[in-house]
Write an enzyme that holds these catalytic residues in place. Structure first.
Site, PDB file in Angstrom:
ATOM      1  N   SER A   8      13.722  82.735  87.703  1.00  0.00           N
ATOM      2  CA  SER A   8      14.737  82.765  86.645  1.00  0.00           C
ATOM      3  C   SER A   8      14.478  83.324  85.417  1.00  0.00           C
ATOM      4  CB  SER A   8      15.108  81.378  86.650  1.00  0.00           C
ATOM      5  OG  SER A   8      15.952  81.162  85.652  1.00  0.00           O
ATOM      6  N   HIS A  63      -9.257  58.925  54.749  1.00  0.00           N
ATOM      7  CA  HIS A  63      -8.740  57.870  54.401  1.00  0.00           C
ATOM      8  C   HIS A  63      -7.682  58.558  53.613  1.00  0.00           C
ATOM      9  CE1 HIS A  63      -7.240  53.943  52.889  1.00  0.00           C
ATOM     10  NE2 HIS A  63      -7.471  54.372  51.736  1.00  0.00           N
ATOM     11  N   MET A 104      13.702  81.050  82.688  1.00  0.00           N
ATOM     12  CA  MET A 104      12.407  79.940  83.014  1.00  0.00           C
ATOM     13  C   MET A 104      11.059  80.834  82.527  1.00  0.00           C
ATOM     14  SD  MET A 104      13.097  76.775  83.676  1.00  0.00           S
ATOM     15  CE  MET A 104      11.782  76.318  84.677  1.00  0.00           C
ATOM     16  N   GLY A 154       7.744  81.674  81.166  1.00  0.00           N
ATOM     17  CA  GLY A 154       7.059  80.508  80.474  1.00  0.00           C
ATOM     18  C   GLY A 154       6.990  79.120  81.230  1.00  0.00           C
ATOM     19  N   GLY A 155       7.831  78.848  82.155  1.00  0.00           N
ATOM     20  CA  GLY A 155       7.827  77.768  83.040  1.00  0.00           C
ATOM     21  C   GLY A 155       8.583  76.628  82.439  1.00  0.00           C
ATOM     22  N   CYS A 163       7.763  73.635  81.036  1.00  0.00           N
ATOM     23  CA  CYS A 163       7.315  72.936  79.816  1.00  0.00           C
ATOM     24  C   CYS A 163       8.021  73.358  78.504  1.00  0.00           C
ATOM     25  CB  CYS A 163       5.672  73.027  79.699  1.00  0.00           C
ATOM     26  SG  CYS A 163       5.120  72.583  78.017  1.00  0.00           S
TER      27      CYS A 163
HETATM   28  C1  LIG Z   1      11.762  66.371  80.762  1.00  0.00           C
HETATM   29  C2  LIG Z   1      10.140  66.401  81.116  1.00  0.00           C
HETATM   30  C3  LIG Z   1       9.465  66.103  79.915  1.00  0.00           C
HETATM   31  C4  LIG Z   1       8.196  66.558  80.222  1.00  0.00           C
HETATM   32  N1  LIG Z   1       7.351  66.152  79.020  1.00  0.00           N
HETATM   33  C5  LIG Z   1       5.993  66.362  79.030  1.00  0.00           C
HETATM   34  C6  LIG Z   1       4.969  66.369  77.985  1.00  0.00           C
HETATM   35  O1  LIG Z   1       5.493  65.787  76.773  1.00  0.00           O
HETATM   36  N2  LIG Z   1       3.664  66.749  78.253  1.00  0.00           N
HETATM   37  C7  LIG Z   1       3.206  66.767  79.401  1.00  0.00           C
HETATM   38  O2  LIG Z   1       2.036  67.087  79.499  1.00  0.00           O
HETATM   39  N3  LIG Z   1       3.842  67.181  80.540  1.00  0.00           N
HETATM   40  C8  LIG Z   1       5.173  66.744  80.386  1.00  0.00           C
HETATM   41  N4  LIG Z   1       6.232  67.065  81.448  1.00  0.00           N
HETATM   42  C9  LIG Z   1       5.513  67.259  82.674  1.00  0.00           C
HETATM   43  C10 LIG Z   1       5.351  68.984  82.719  1.00  0.00           C
HETATM   44  O3  LIG Z   1       6.417  69.791  82.359  1.00  0.00           O
HETATM   45  C11 LIG Z   1       5.138  69.502  83.872  1.00  0.00           C
HETATM   46  O4  LIG Z   1       3.751  68.772  84.586  1.00  0.00           O
HETATM   47  C12 LIG Z   1       4.606  70.970  83.743  1.00  0.00           C
HETATM   48  O5  LIG Z   1       5.533  71.696  83.196  1.00  0.00           O
HETATM   49  C13 LIG Z   1       3.866  71.621  85.111  1.00  0.00           C
HETATM   50  O6  LIG Z   1       4.206  73.026  85.242  1.00  0.00           O
HETATM   51  P1  LIG Z   1       3.874  73.840  86.496  1.00  0.00           P
HETATM   52  O7  LIG Z   1       2.495  74.478  86.253  1.00  0.00           O
HETATM   53  O8  LIG Z   1       3.478  72.911  87.729  1.00  0.00           O
HETATM   54  O9  LIG Z   1       5.165  74.528  86.852  1.00  0.00           O
HETATM   55  P2  LIG Z   1       6.317  75.123  86.095  1.00  0.00           P
HETATM   56  O10 LIG Z   1       6.179  75.223  84.590  1.00  0.00           O
HETATM   57  O11 LIG Z   1       7.254  73.876  86.541  1.00  0.00           O
HETATM   58  O12 LIG Z   1       6.715  76.320  86.563  1.00  0.00           O
HETATM   59  C14 LIG Z   1       7.217  76.627  87.834  1.00  0.00           C
HETATM   60  C15 LIG Z   1       8.003  77.989  87.897  1.00  0.00           C
HETATM   61  O13 LIG Z   1       8.072  78.576  89.301  1.00  0.00           O
HETATM   62  C16 LIG Z   1       9.451  78.974  89.287  1.00  0.00           C
HETATM   63  N5  LIG Z   1       9.867  78.994  90.771  1.00  0.00           N
HETATM   64  C17 LIG Z   1      10.013  78.154  91.388  1.00  0.00           C
HETATM   65  N6  LIG Z   1      10.057  78.470  92.806  1.00  0.00           N
HETATM   66  C18 LIG Z   1       9.774  79.871  92.563  1.00  0.00           C
HETATM   67  C19 LIG Z   1      10.028  80.905  93.728  1.00  0.00           C
HETATM   68  N7  LIG Z   1      10.076  80.656  95.404  1.00  0.00           N
HETATM   69  N8  LIG Z   1       9.760  82.048  93.375  1.00  0.00           N
HETATM   70  C20 LIG Z   1       9.632  82.410  92.127  1.00  0.00           C
HETATM   71  N9  LIG Z   1       9.473  81.396  91.246  1.00  0.00           N
HETATM   72  C21 LIG Z   1       9.638  80.235  91.453  1.00  0.00           C
HETATM   73  C22 LIG Z   1      10.291  78.026  88.594  1.00  0.00           C
HETATM   74  O14 LIG Z   1      11.545  78.618  88.065  1.00  0.00           O
HETATM   75  C23 LIG Z   1       9.633  77.891  87.448  1.00  0.00           C
HETATM   76  O15 LIG Z   1       9.584  78.606  86.278  1.00  0.00           O
HETATM   77  C24 LIG Z   1       7.560  66.688  81.429  1.00  0.00           C
HETATM   78  C25 LIG Z   1       8.463  67.057  82.508  1.00  0.00           C
HETATM   79  C26 LIG Z   1       9.701  66.628  82.385  1.00  0.00           C
HETATM   80  C27 LIG Z   1      10.755  67.159  83.437  1.00  0.00           C
END
Ligand SMILES: Cc1cc2nc3c(=O)[nH]c(=O)nc-3n(C[C@H](O)[C@H](O)[C@H](O)COP(=O)(O)OP(=O)(O)OC[C@H]3O[C@@H](n4cnc5c(N)ncnc54)[C@H](O)[C@@H]3O)c2cc1C
Ligand SMILES: NC(=O)c1ccc[n+]([C@@H]2O[C@H](COP(=O)([O-])OP(=O)(O)OC[C@H]3O[C@@H](n4cnc5c(N)ncnc54)[C@H](O)[C@@H]3O)[C@@H](O)[C@H]2O)c1
Length: 448
Positions: free
Chosen positions: A36, A430, A39, A41-42, A44
């Site tokens: 997407s 402080h 998405m 940058g993922g 986060c």
């Molecule tokens: C609402 C919310 C708040 C959060 N707040 C925090 C926080 O404050 N601090 C913290 O440390 N963590 C937080 N987290 C957790 C954190 O977001 C995740 O642990 C972190 O983003 C994990 O990222 P990742 O590296 O696993 O992959 P992600 O960042 O999830 O990336 C996965 C990517 O893969 C892509 N993808 C999936 N399948 C396919 C495919 N078949 N082909 C191509 N692309 C694909 C997706 O579109 C996505 O862009 C939060 C989570 C949520 C839901």
């Protein structure tokens, strides 16, 4: 035509994007496949940590719901572009738009808007993250039932919000919407909020949230959602009593789950566990040779900084460095970004007791801290668990202003194996919240 890369990352997650830029800087060809464009940058930066914390901060500043959402969108848009460019502009890196699936352990099919292509790679890193778990409740597919992702797209502020699930997401959104002035109901199937926390911490958090107006219904089992023109009715059962709450919107915050079917992992012989997470060894290797799973999808703790740490583990395998296994990971802190924030590392008092350890509990009320008075946030308590023999900090729970920053100092002391007196006797700036460690660790030791 098949295209070959030294490395392919599937998914633009924290571990994968960092790995891709690092590999490219070393001169290795790398492709990042992302399904997407929204998405890049993922999770986060687009739908998780960054947008939620932006909304929380702006809600707290009194910014209107609409303006706070505009600010959040500008922030995530800018970060998305920056993240895309960081990979795409690297000489040896390519961003491939499309959804990836395995044909064999080293061959992928990528289906995008522009058609289909086959990619062959020497190494593949799966970094596809998780998605919200939607519980099997009648009516859960309704138009007024949201996940954390879709609720952040809601243009009009709900007057009344029901949140199902009182974990990280449930609590952060509850606090955020209370700040926006929404009437919030929080239902959790557990009898207690934060069941893994000590009673004093749990009660302190609960009472602050209730003071803010949260209606907390522990042990509530949601039976169905019924949508009508007026909104949505949430039917639930507590003990033997059945009742209904009418709301404008419902947030499902009942955990995250996997989405591995589209990857066709079987074609590569990659195993998953019962919950669908990819099975990895301590070096994050899957059951297929030269394929790793990094970030949330490998079933480890779901935090951005753990995904980043997965990158470090892979990097060390490549450079033959020492930090090459999750077994070497040191204790790390977590924070629930409510106000005041709740940060924790290591074991709490209940766990220390269960393990039969000889320990002392140090406690301080946040209203003893001058900086807390300046910040006009004197709610909360600080608590540390210290081993009586070694003087090492076994755990620390900080429920106070700036806790998310302070906990990093505690983490450093713990991971550097420092005795608690070092923190007690430091000269701190402080007025600061951290200087409270002088007092916290001098507080009369409570041997309980
Ligand atoms: C609402 C919310 C708040 C959060 N707040 C925090 C926080 O404050 N601090 C913290 O440390 N963590 C937080 N987290 C957790 C954190 O977001 C995740 O642990 C972190 O983003 C994990 O990222 P990742 O590296 O696993 O992959 P992600 O960042 O999830 O990336 C996965 C990517 O893969 C892509 N993808 C999936 N399948 C396919 C495919 N078949 N082909 C191509 N692309 C694909 C997706 O579109 C996505 O862009 C939060 C989570 C949520 C839901
Ligand atoms: N500040 C942060 O670091 C942060 C913020 C948000 C999310 N996250 C990450 O994302 C993960 C997912 O967050 P989450 O809050 O969705 O999950 P969670 O596991 O933290 O909490 C889920 C909650 O839902 C409850 N629940 C489950 N099914 C239910 C049902 N049918 N009815 C009522 N209650 C139900 C559980 O008892 C639990 O309290 C977190 O575990 C965390 O790793 C981190």
């Amino acid at each position: 035509m098949k295209k070959h890369y030294n490395n392919v990352v599937i998914g633009f997650g924290k571990a994968g994007k960092t790995l891709a830029t690092w590999l490219a800087a070393r001169g290795e060809e790398v492709a990042v496949i992302e399904k997407s464009k929204q998405m890049y940058g993922g999770s986060c930066i687009n739908i998780a940590c960054i947008p939620t914390k932006s909304l929380i901060v702006n809600a707290e500043k009194g910014t209107s719901y609409t303006d706070a959402h505009d600010i959040k969108d500008q922030l995530t848009g800018a970060l998305r572009e920056k993240n895309y460019k960081k990979v795409a502009d690297a000489e040896k890196a390519t961003v491939v738009d499309g959804s990836a699936s395995f044909i064999s352990p080293n061959t992928l099919r990528v289906v995008g808007h522009d058609g289909e292509q086959t990619i062959v790679a020497d190494r593949i890193f799966i970094n596809t993250g998780t998605k919200p778990m939607v519980p099997e409740i009648e009516g859960a597919d309704g138009s007024k039932i949201y996940t954390s992702t879709t609720l952040m797209e809601l243009e009009e502020k709900p007057q009344r919000l029901v949140i199902v699930g009182g974990g990280f997401i449930g609590l952060e959104f509850a606090d955020m919407y209370l700040k926006f002035g929404t009437d919030v109901y929080l239902l959790d199937s557990h009898e207690r909020l934060l069941p893994n926390e000590d009673a004093d911490i749990r009660e302190a958090i609960e009472s602050v949230l209730e003071e803010k107006g949260l209606h907390f219904l522990p042990g509530a089992k949601v039976e169905r959602f019924r949508e009508g023109q007026e909104g949505v009715a949430v039917d639930y059962k507590m003990g033997k009593q059945r009742d209904t709450i009418k709301a404008d919107a419902v947030l499902l915050a009942t955990g995250r789950t996997t989405e591995t079917e589209p990857l066709d992992l079987k074609a590569a012989g990659i195993e998953t566990d019962k919950k669908g997470y990819i099975v990895v060894d301590d070096q994050l290797r899957t059951s297929a040779e030269h394929v790793w799973a990094i970030g949330d999808i490998n079933g480890g703790p779901q935090f951005t900084y753990i995904s980043l740490d997965d990158f470090r583990i892979i990097k060390n395998q490549i450079i033959k460095g020492k930090y090459n296994s999750v077994k070497k990971r040191q204790p790390f802190a977590t924070t629930v970004f409510i106000t005041p924030p709740y940060a924790r590392i290591g074991m709490n008092e209940t766990e220390a007791k269960e393990q039969g350890l000889d320990f002392s509990v140090y406690m301080l009320s946040a209203d003893h801290i001058p900086k807390a008075a300046i910040l006009r946030e004197e709610r909360g308590i600080l608590k540390a668990i210290v081993d009586n023999e070694s003087g090492k900090i076994l755990g620390c729970m900080l429920y106070c202003a700036e806790a998310h920053e302070m906990i990093n100092t505690i983490q450093l002391a713990m991971n550097a194996n420092l005795r608690y007196e070092i923190l007690r006797d430091q000269i701190y700036t402080h007025p600061s919240m951290t200087e409270s460690f002088n007092e916290l660790f001098s507080s009369e030791a409570l041997n309980r």
